[in-house]
Design an enzyme around this catalytic site. Structure first.
Site, PDB file in Angstrom:
ATOM      1  N   ASP A  98      -7.702   9.831   2.320  1.00 26.66           N
ATOM      2  CA  ASP A  98      -6.391   9.831   1.666  1.00 26.66           C
ATOM      3  C   ASP A  98      -6.554  10.067   0.167  1.00 26.66           C
ATOM      4  O   ASP A  98      -7.168   9.254  -0.534  1.00 26.66           O
ATOM      5  CB  ASP A  98      -5.728   8.466   1.924  1.00 26.66           C
ATOM      6  CG  ASP A  98      -4.347   8.334   1.302  1.00 26.66           C
ATOM      7  OD1 ASP A  98      -3.781   9.337   0.852  1.00 26.66           O
ATOM      8  OD2 ASP A  98      -3.833   7.193   1.284  1.00 26.66           O
ATOM      9  N   GLY A  99      -6.003  11.189  -0.304  1.00 28.50           N
ATOM     10  CA  GLY A  99      -5.989  11.470  -1.738  1.00 28.50           C
ATOM     11  C   GLY A  99      -6.636  12.805  -2.064  1.00 28.50           C
ATOM     12  O   GLY A  99      -7.821  13.015  -1.801  1.00 28.50           O
ATOM     13  N   GLY A 100      -5.815  13.731  -2.579  1.00 30.01           N
ATOM     14  CA  GLY A 100      -6.341  15.032  -2.989  1.00 30.01           C
ATOM     15  C   GLY A 100      -6.802  15.903  -1.830  1.00 30.01           C
ATOM     16  O   GLY A 100      -7.701  16.730  -1.999  1.00 30.01           O
ATOM     17  N   MET A 141      -0.500  -1.047  -0.313  1.00 30.41           N
ATOM     18  CA  MET A 141      -1.201  -1.284  -1.574  1.00 30.41           C
ATOM     19  C   MET A 141      -0.531  -2.480  -2.229  1.00 30.41           C
ATOM     20  O   MET A 141       0.355  -2.342  -3.077  1.00 30.41           O
ATOM     21  CB  MET A 141      -1.125  -0.029  -2.459  1.00 30.41           C
ATOM     22  CG  MET A 141      -2.046   1.077  -1.984  1.00 30.41           C
ATOM     23  SD  MET A 141      -1.570   2.699  -2.619  1.00 30.41           S
ATOM     24  CE  MET A 141      -0.430   3.232  -1.346  1.00 30.41           C
ATOM     25  N   ASP A 174       3.273   5.153   2.005  1.00 35.92           N
ATOM     26  CA  ASP A 174       2.569   4.460   0.926  1.00 35.92           C
ATOM     27  C   ASP A 174       3.452   3.365   0.352  1.00 35.92           C
ATOM     28  O   ASP A 174       4.480   3.654  -0.262  1.00 35.92           O
ATOM     29  CB  ASP A 174       2.220   5.452  -0.187  1.00 35.92           C
ATOM     30  CG  ASP A 174       1.041   6.316   0.188  1.00 35.92           C
ATOM     31  OD1 ASP A 174       0.012   5.755   0.604  1.00 35.92           O
ATOM     32  OD2 ASP A 174       1.156   7.545   0.084  1.00 35.92           O
ATOM     33  N   GLY A 212      -0.452  14.636   1.141  1.00 35.82           N
ATOM     34  CA  GLY A 212       0.856  14.562   0.494  1.00 35.82           C
ATOM     35  C   GLY A 212       1.241  15.860  -0.172  1.00 35.82           C
ATOM     36  O   GLY A 212       1.856  16.751   0.436  1.00 35.82           O
ATOM     37  N   GLY A 271      -2.105   4.668  -6.199  1.00 30.34           N
ATOM     38  CA  GLY A 271      -0.937   4.486  -7.070  1.00 30.34           C
ATOM     39  C   GLY A 271      -0.079   5.728  -7.213  1.00 30.34           C
ATOM     40  O   GLY A 271       1.126   5.625  -7.360  1.00 30.34           O
ATOM     41  N   PHE A 272      -0.697   6.889  -7.160  1.00 28.28           N
ATOM     42  CA  PHE A 272       0.061   8.122  -7.399  1.00 28.28           C
ATOM     43  C   PHE A 272      -0.451   9.257  -6.521  1.00 28.28           C
ATOM     44  O   PHE A 272      -1.659   9.329  -6.245  1.00 28.28           O
ATOM     45  CB  PHE A 272      -0.051   8.536  -8.873  1.00 28.28           C
ATOM     46  CG  PHE A 272       0.522   7.491  -9.796  1.00 28.28           C
ATOM     47  CD1 PHE A 272       1.885   7.491 -10.108  1.00 28.28           C
ATOM     48  CD2 PHE A 272      -0.277   6.484 -10.310  1.00 28.28           C
ATOM     49  CE1 PHE A 272       2.418   6.500 -10.927  1.00 28.28           C
ATOM     50  CE2 PHE A 272       0.244   5.490 -11.133  1.00 28.28           C
ATOM     51  CZ  PHE A 272       1.599   5.498 -11.446  1.00 28.28           C
ATOM     52  N   GLY A 273       0.457  10.140  -6.165  1.00 29.14           N
ATOM     53  CA  GLY A 273       0.065  11.355  -5.458  1.00 29.14           C
ATOM     54  C   GLY A 273      -0.354  12.415  -6.470  1.00 29.14           C
ATOM     55  O   GLY A 273      -0.247  12.216  -7.689  1.00 29.14           O
ATOM     56  N   GLY A 274      -0.860  13.525  -5.952  1.00 29.34           N
ATOM     57  CA  GLY A 274      -1.130  14.688  -6.797  1.00 29.34           C
ATOM     58  C   GLY A 274      -2.384  14.610  -7.647  1.00 29.34           C
ATOM     59  O   GLY A 274      -2.537  15.377  -8.593  1.00 29.34           O
ATOM     60  N   SER A 299       1.922  12.523   3.904  1.00 30.77           N
ATOM     61  CA  SER A 299       2.281  11.337   3.138  1.00 30.77           C
ATOM     62  C   SER A 299       3.660  11.554   2.523  1.00 30.77           C
ATOM     63  O   SER A 299       3.837  12.431   1.669  1.00 30.77           O
ATOM     64  CB  SER A 299       1.250  11.101   2.038  1.00 30.77           C
ATOM     65  OG  SER A 299       1.752  10.143   1.138  1.00 30.77           O
ATOM     66  N   HIS A 328       2.496   9.110   7.042  1.00 29.71           N
ATOM     67  CA  HIS A 328       1.782   8.113   6.248  1.00 29.71           C
ATOM     68  C   HIS A 328       2.770   7.576   5.216  1.00 29.71           C
ATOM     69  O   HIS A 328       3.362   8.343   4.460  1.00 29.71           O
ATOM     70  CB  HIS A 328       0.585   8.789   5.574  1.00 29.71           C
ATOM     71  CG  HIS A 328      -0.236   7.893   4.703  1.00 29.71           C
ATOM     72  ND1 HIS A 328      -1.251   7.100   5.197  1.00 29.71           N
ATOM     73  CD2 HIS A 328      -0.212   7.677   3.367  1.00 29.71           C
ATOM     74  CE1 HIS A 328      -1.814   6.434   4.204  1.00 29.71           C
ATOM     75  NE2 HIS A 328      -1.203   6.761   3.074  1.00 29.71           N
TER      76      HIS A 328
HETATM   77  C1  DX5 Z   1      -2.024   7.339  -3.304  1.00 30.83           C
HETATM   78  C2  DX5 Z   1      -1.597   7.381  -1.855  1.00 30.83           C
HETATM   79  C3  DX5 Z   1      -1.745   8.679  -1.158  1.00 30.83           C
HETATM   80  C4  DX5 Z   1      -0.993   9.837  -1.744  1.00 30.83           C
HETATM   81  C5  DX5 Z   1      -1.753  11.087  -1.407  1.00 30.83           C
HETATM   82  O1  DX5 Z   1      -1.997   6.004  -3.737  1.00 30.83           O
HETATM   83  O2  DX5 Z   1      -2.310   6.435  -1.098  1.00 30.83           O
HETATM   84  O3  DX5 Z   1      -1.374   8.537   0.209  1.00 30.83           O
HETATM   85  O4  DX5 Z   1       0.295   9.951  -1.251  1.00 30.83           O
HETATM   86  O5  DX5 Z   1      -1.131  12.117  -2.048  1.00 30.83           O
HETATM   87  P1  DX5 Z   1      -1.850  13.492  -2.381  1.00 30.83           P
HETATM   88  O6  DX5 Z   1      -2.147  14.162  -1.076  1.00 30.83           O
HETATM   89  O7  DX5 Z   1      -0.829  14.174  -3.200  1.00 30.83           O
HETATM   90  O8  DX5 Z   1      -3.120  13.164  -3.136  1.00 30.83           O
HETATM   91 ZN    ZN Z   2      -1.885   6.387   1.084  1.00 34.46          ZN
END
Ligand code: DX5
Ligand code: ZN
Length: 226
Positions: A174-176, A69, A36, A196, A145-148, A9, A34
């Site tokens: 997708d996510g974590g 999104m 976002d 990501g 909304g956010f990575g990490g 991502s 990917h």
């Molecule tokens: C969050 C995004 C994810 C994000 C994942 O809204 O949809 O794609 O980039 O990031 P990580 O892998 O850091 O959770």
């Molecule tokens: Zn995503």
């Protein structure tokens, strides 16, 4: 089982050095990118738009898996098609006619996909699935909304439910996602892994992708990995 794909991502990349990030993903063995897209309304963040897809497409031949999104994804189907998106994933919770928008995505030559927030019941997508409008599903395992953020494991049973119902569908998580959560998701039937922070912070992205690819392959085939 459907084919495994590892999709970094680029939300976690330095977007000012997009070309470098694309090349890093490509030479590290990623299957695609990917992207976002956040509109500041569906989620409380604003990220990238079609121009980023267009620029990324110039830097890599790998597929563009675009996660929209947006409250009104129907406004953006054509711009993302023109920019070179291969897959366009829209949210079931968005404020458009989801079935109609999925049909339009296909008409524009992209692979149509539907995404669910962590709390959304998987039954909510049955209608569009049964109508044959969906070629890809994405389970959010964090709040969009956010990575990490940390992986929400309550989503895992929904993946199993869907995989049992649709043996050939491409299912994203997708996510974590990291070494452990990718394996947990693979055991429940996911075959596309959006990653990501974990990949962009890795000492060596190629080693990490190879390791995750092998461990999810083993998990998918029913065996365990330690
Ligand atoms: C969050 C995004 C994810 C994000 C994942 O809204 O949809 O794609 O980039 O990031 P990580 O892998 O850091 O959770
Ligand atoms: Zn995503």
């Amino acid at each position: 089982m459907p084919e495994i794909k590892i999709l970094p991502s680029i939300l976690a990349a330095d977007i000012g050095r997009l070309e470098e990030a694309c090349k890093l993903c490509e030479r590290s063995g990623a299957d695609g990118l990917h992207v976002d897209v956040m509109d500041g309304s569906f989620v409380r963040n604003i990220s990238m738009g079609p121009e980023v897809v267009r620029m990324a497409k110039k830097c890599t031949a790998r597929l563009m898996n675009v996660h929209l999104m947006a409250s009104r994804p129907d406004f953006y189907v054509e711009p993302f098609a023109e920019a070179g998106s291969d897959t366009l994933l829209i949210h079931i919770e968005s404020e458009c006619d989801v079935g109609r928008t999925l049909a339009e995505i296909r008409q524009c030559g992209m692979k149509p996909g539907v995404t669910l927030n962590p709390e959304t019941p998987v039954e909510d997508i049955v209608e569009v699935l049964d109508e044959g409008l969906v070629e890809e599903v994405l389970f959010m395992t964090v709040h969009p909304g956010f990575g990490g953020q940390s992986f929400i494991s309550e989503v895992l049973p929904k993946m199993r439910w869907l995989r049992d119902r649709c043996p050939d569908l491409d299912i994203n998580v997708d996510g974590g996602i990291n070494r452990e959560t990718s394996v947990e998701s693979a055991r429940q039937g996911c075959n596309y892994f959006v990653i990501g922070t974990h990949l962009f912070r890795a000492d060596d992205m190629a080693t990490e992708i190879a390791l995750i690819r092998e461990s999810v392959r083993v998990a998918q085939s029913g065996s365990d990995v330690s």
